[in-house]
Design a protein around this motif. Sequence first.
Motif, short mmCIF file in Angstrom:
data_model
loop_
_atom_site.label_atom_id
_atom_site.label_comp_id
_atom_site.label_asym_id
_atom_site.label_seq_id
_atom_site.Cartn_x
_atom_site.Cartn_y
_atom_site.Cartn_z
N ARG A 33 -1.17 4.72 -13.97
CA ARG A 33 -1.25 3.31 -13.58
C ARG A 33 -0.02 2.91 -12.75
NH1 ARG A 33 -1.72 1.14 -18.84
NH2 ARG A 33 -3.32 2.47 -19.65
N LEU A 34 1.16 3.32 -13.19
CA LEU A 34 2.38 3.00 -12.43
C LEU A 34 2.36 3.64 -11.05
CD1 LEU A 34 5.11 3.38 -15.23
CD2 LEU A 34 4.34 1.27 -14.14
N LEU A 35 1.95 4.91 -10.99
CA LEU A 35 1.90 5.60 -9.70
C LEU A 35 0.82 5.00 -8.80
CD1 LEU A 35 2.39 9.32 -10.80
CD2 LEU A 35 4.01 7.86 -9.59
N SER A 36 -0.29 4.55 -9.39
CA SER A 36 -1.34 3.90 -8.59
C SER A 36 -0.84 2.59 -8.00
CB SER A 36 -2.58 3.63 -9.45
OG SER A 36 -3.19 4.84 -9.83
N ALA A 37 -0.11 1.81 -8.82
CA ALA A 37 0.45 0.56 -8.32
C ALA A 37 1.46 0.84 -7.20
CB ALA A 37 1.11 -0.22 -9.45
N GLU A 38 2.28 1.85 -7.40
CA GLU A 38 3.26 2.23 -6.37
C GLU A 38 2.57 2.72 -5.11
OE1 GLU A 38 7.07 5.26 -5.97
OE2 GLU A 38 6.36 4.72 -7.97
N LEU A 39 1.48 3.47 -5.28
CA LEU A 39 0.71 3.95 -4.14
C LEU A 39 0.12 2.78 -3.35
CD1 LEU A 39 -0.50 6.35 -2.57
CD2 LEU A 39 -2.44 6.27 -4.16
N GLU A 40 -0.41 1.79 -4.04
CA GLU A 40 -0.97 0.60 -3.37
C GLU A 40 0.12 -0.15 -2.61
OE1 GLU A 40 -4.14 -0.39 -2.89
OE2 GLU A 40 -4.60 1.55 -3.81
N ALA A 41 1.30 -0.28 -3.22
CA ALA A 41 2.41 -0.95 -2.54
C ALA A 41 2.79 -0.18 -1.28
CB ALA A 41 3.61 -1.07 -3.48
N HIS A 42 2.80 1.14 -1.34
CA HIS A 42 3.14 1.97 -0.18
C HIS A 42 2.05 1.85 0.89
CE1 HIS A 42 6.57 4.62 -1.68
NE2 HIS A 42 6.38 3.71 -2.61
N LYS A 43 0.79 1.77 0.46
CA LYS A 43 -0.29 1.60 1.43
C LYS A 43 -0.14 0.28 2.17
CE LYS A 43 -3.94 4.35 -0.74
NZ LYS A 43 -5.26 4.29 -1.41
N LYS A 44 0.18 -0.79 1.45
CA LYS A 44 0.38 -2.10 2.08
C LYS A 44 1.55 -2.05 3.05
CE LYS A 44 -1.65 -4.96 -1.54
NZ LYS A 44 -1.40 -5.96 -2.57
N LEU A 45 2.63 -1.39 2.64
CA LEU A 45 3.80 -1.26 3.50
C LEU A 45 3.45 -0.47 4.76
CD1 LEU A 45 6.81 -1.76 3.93
CD2 LEU A 45 7.26 0.33 2.65
N ILE A 46 2.67 0.60 4.61
CA ILE A 46 2.25 1.39 5.76
C ILE A 46 1.40 0.54 6.70
CG2 ILE A 46 0.73 3.30 6.47
CD1 ILE A 46 1.84 4.86 4.05
N GLN A 47 0.50 -0.28 6.14
CA GLN A 47 -0.32 -1.17 6.97
C GLN A 47 0.54 -2.16 7.73
OE1 GLN A 47 -3.04 -2.87 4.14
NE2 GLN A 47 -4.54 -1.20 4.35
N GLN A 48 1.52 -2.74 7.05
CA GLN A 48 2.42 -3.69 7.71
C GLN A 48 3.22 -3.01 8.82
OE1 GLN A 48 4.76 -5.16 4.47
NE2 GLN A 48 3.23 -6.65 3.81
N LEU A 49 3.73 -1.82 8.53
CA LEU A 49 4.51 -1.10 9.54
C LEU A 49 3.64 -0.66 10.72
CD1 LEU A 49 6.81 1.09 7.25
CD2 LEU A 49 7.47 -0.89 8.62
N THR A 50 2.42 -0.28 10.44
CA THR A 50 1.49 0.10 11.51
C THR A 50 1.20 -1.10 12.40
OG1 THR A 50 0.50 1.79 10.09
CG2 THR A 50 -0.78 1.10 12.00
N LYS A 51 0.98 -2.27 11.77
CA LYS A 51 0.73 -3.48 12.54
C LYS A 51 1.96 -3.85 13.38
CE LYS A 51 -0.98 -8.18 12.03
NZ LYS A 51 -1.46 -9.21 11.11
N ALA A 52 3.14 -3.76 12.79
CA ALA A 52 4.38 -4.06 13.52
C ALA A 52 4.57 -3.07 14.67
CB ALA A 52 5.58 -4.02 12.58
N GLN A 53 4.27 -1.82 14.43
CA GLN A 53 4.38 -0.80 15.48
C GLN A 53 3.41 -1.11 16.62
OE1 GLN A 53 2.99 3.12 14.40
NE2 GLN A 53 4.44 4.11 15.77
#
Length: 138
Positions: A33-53
């Motif tokens: 559960r902790l790793l899944s939550a961390e994975l989701e946070a990383h996915k959101k961060l990747i989406q934000q960075l992709t959009k910024a890029q």
Amino acid sequence: MEVSKPLLIAVFACLLATGGFVLNWLLTRKQIRLLSAELEAHKKLIQQLTKAQQNFYNTIEEGQARSMAVARSVTTLESEISALAKQIKTVSEQDPDSRLYQRAAEMLQAGASIDEVMHSCDLPAAELQLLMNIHKPA
């Protein structure tokens, strides 16, 4: 009825192993559960960075397009200036009076006297006086 000691040990070992497995399963689920939550946070961060890029790339492309437009404008202006300079030179070469006055002005600016300019350019003193007034340093 008597239960044998080895049987009790075996049952106890099975209970202990089962408890260990359950505890390990619970801890693993929590970790998942902790790793899944961390994975989701990383996915959101990747989406934000992709959009910024992508926004950055769009900004660069817009800047390049503007730069190209400015370069084309500068090239056009340079060719127009060159054409105008040629026209000015042609016109000044075609007007003999203009050449005389220009030569007289250059001589006066170089420090020649009115008499020298009068004899060299065949211009009257009044016109040379006017040229001196026009071209004298401020």
